[in-house]
Design an enzyme around this catalytic site. Structure first.
Site, PDB file in Angstrom:
ATOM      1  N   ASP A 164      -7.158   4.390  -4.268  1.00 32.36           N
ATOM      2  CA  ASP A 164      -7.771   4.238  -2.937  1.00 32.36           C
ATOM      3  C   ASP A 164      -8.367   5.618  -2.624  1.00 32.36           C
ATOM      4  O   ASP A 164      -8.622   6.394  -3.563  1.00 32.36           O
ATOM      5  CB  ASP A 164      -6.716   3.809  -1.904  1.00 32.36           C
ATOM      6  N   LYS A 187       0.867  -1.194   0.000  1.00 29.22           N
ATOM      7  CA  LYS A 187       0.000   0.000   0.000  1.00 29.22           C
ATOM      8  C   LYS A 187       0.893   1.231   0.000  1.00 29.22           C
ATOM      9  O   LYS A 187       2.004   1.178   0.502  1.00 29.22           O
ATOM     10  CB  LYS A 187      -0.863   0.020   1.262  1.00 29.22           C
TER      11      LYS A 187
END
Ligand code: NDP
Ligand code: 2IT
Length: 444
Positions: free
Chosen positions: A165, A125
């Site tokens: 995201d 991430k």
């Protein structure tokens, strides 16, 4: 003290000031404890110590110039957590709250989520503490280009494949990908969520929200019920929330509320998805503007109030820890019997406890929102094959993947004597594949 609890204690001690990371690891290791402690080969191989320590973390300066000529500096991150089953894979978040703890919790969750998809992707991430709100198109582009000017050297189609995201959608992915391509001079499929004209997959935009609802529908079906005629509350009003709400309405449910970080709207007649799409996706506006479209709708300041609305099903789709123990009690009191998470870790540990104690059908994000990254992996397959599938083909595969995830987590929960505890089911099922791959690859 058991091996699992010793590792947990060590993780908390070694990584001070990372509350979200502690929360995610605590939940996972607590679920894994009986399973891992019954299999001593994991301790000998140091599997949990390795599972909880990222393979690599990159932190970098992101300087950029605003429209008035002023220089700003943000912090950029990429956490490459685990590559046992495939290249690091996971989104990029642009939000002022981004810090190391949030990056680590998200990438830790991503490892197990990606394993649950059944596809060959490891976990990572990234992001930055950059606030895209109120920025001009040129400022967003300048920021994305600066971010990628460092990130490009750490990613690659067989190394690490980012996606979107919070705060990173099609526009930002375009700017990021364009800069990557310019630097490396190669058309690598190094991003997913790309635009359809340059390698993106049909169905990726909808995948997280649709996948969430496919899994919810399958869970209800296996409990003799369905979404039809149910009242549903969805928090957030971004990519995941909008498409979750759209699929609920397609299946005959009624979504009565949506929110953003300022407040929520309640529409007893059922949310008009086209109006929300126009406000959020076309005008990049705020959810209060919904009352301009539907006169009977009511806007209330403060996003937490949404959990006080009576509903059968709640789908938290905004952000971490948006739903606490008191909110969970309120939902239960009002008759809510199913909670499936579109966001990552939206429920606090106290809230999860309330759901489990009250036999709410509760599915954690790492299983329920895996449809987004699953379709990302399908985008990678299409790019590798230099082909593209129709929306219907992608949607059908997504549906099958979500049904498989549900069956997998439900079966594992039952096998270990915790029927309908999908927290235990998701953690053990996700862990098993990663652990086996790590055991076979030696001490790395
Ligand atoms: P978007 O940026 O499209 O939307 C985010 C939404 O959440 C907005 O409505 C935003 O409101 C709200 N929100 C963000 N931060 C806060 C906060 N601190 N308090 C209250 N509301 C907040 O992001 P996505 O829809 O893509 O992501 C939503 C969640 O889903 C995240 O947890 C993400 O990690 C998760 N997720 C996303 C996937 C994807 O494919 N995009 C895949 C799997 C999970 P506001 O506009 O006011 O900031
Ligand atoms: O949290 C997530 O799973 C995402 N933001 C999507 C990641 C991806 O690589 O598609």
């Amino acid at each position: 003290m058991s091996y699992t609890m010793r590792v947990l204690e060590q993780v908390i001690k070694r990584n001070p000031n990372e509350p979200e990371f502690h929360q995610a690891v605590t939940e996972t290791l607590t679920s894994l404890q009986p399973y891992v402690d019954a299999n001593p080969e994991y301790e000998k191989a140091g599997i949990l110590e390795r599972l909880c320590e990222p393979e690599r973390i990159i932190i970098f300066r992101v300087p950029w110039v605003d429209d008035s000529g002023k220089v700003h500096v943000n912090k950029g991150y990429r956490v490459q957590f685990n590559s046992a089953i495939g290249p690091y894979k996971g989104g990029i978040r642009f939000h002022p709250s981004v810090n190391l703890s949030i990056m680590k919790f998200l990438s830790f969750e991503q490892v197990l989520k990606n394993s649950l998809t059944g596809l060959p992707i490891g976990g990572g991430k990234g992001g930055a503490n950059f606030d895209p709100k109120g920025k001009s198109e040129r400022e967003i582009m300048a920021f994305c280009q600066s971010f990628m000017t460092e990130l490009y050297r750490h990613i690659g189609e067989n190394v690490d494949v980012p996606a979107g995201d919070i705060g990173v959608g099609k526009r930002e992915i375009g700017f990021l990908y364009g800069q990557y391509k310019r630097i490396v001079n190669s058309y690598d499929s190094v991003f997913t969520g790309k635009g359809l004209t340059y390698g993106g997959s049909l169905g990726r935009t909808e995948a997280t929200g649709y996948g969430l609802v496919y899994l919810t529908e399958e869970m209800l079906r296996q409990h003799g019920d369905s979404i039809e005629n149910k009242t549903v509350v969805v928090s957030g009003s971004g990519n995941v929330a909008i498409h979750a709400a759209e699929k609920v309405q397609q299946l005959g449910g009624k979504v009565v509320a949506l929110s953003d970080s300022n407040g929520f709207v309640y529409d007893a007649d059922g949310i008009d998805i086209d109006a929300v799409k126009e406000i959020k996706l076309v005008k990049r506006g705020r959810i209060y503007e919904y009352t301009d479209y539907r006169k009977n709708a009511v806007y209330t300041e403060g996003s937490k109030g949404i959990w006080g609305i009576k509903c059968d099903i709640a789908l938290p789709c905004a952000t971490q820890n948006e739903l606490d123990g008191d909110d969970a009690k309120e939902l239960v009191k009002n008759g809510c019997f199913a909670v499936c998470e579109g966001a990552n870790m939206p429920s606090t540990s106290e809230a999860v406890k309330v759901f489990l104690e009250n036999k709410v059908l509760y599915v954690p994000g790492k299983a329920a929102n895996a449809g987004g990254v699953a379709v990302s992996a399908l985008e990678m397959s299409q790019n590798a094959m230099r082909t593209s599938w129709t929306f219907e083909e992608v949607d059908q595969k997504l549906k099958e993947i979500m049904i498989n995830i549900y069956n997998n987590i439900a079966n594992v929960a039952k096998e270990v004597g915790h029927e309908d505890n999908f927290v235990v089911g998701a953690n053990i099922a996700g862990f098993k594949k990663v652990a086996e791959a790590m055991m076979q690859q030696g001490v790395v």
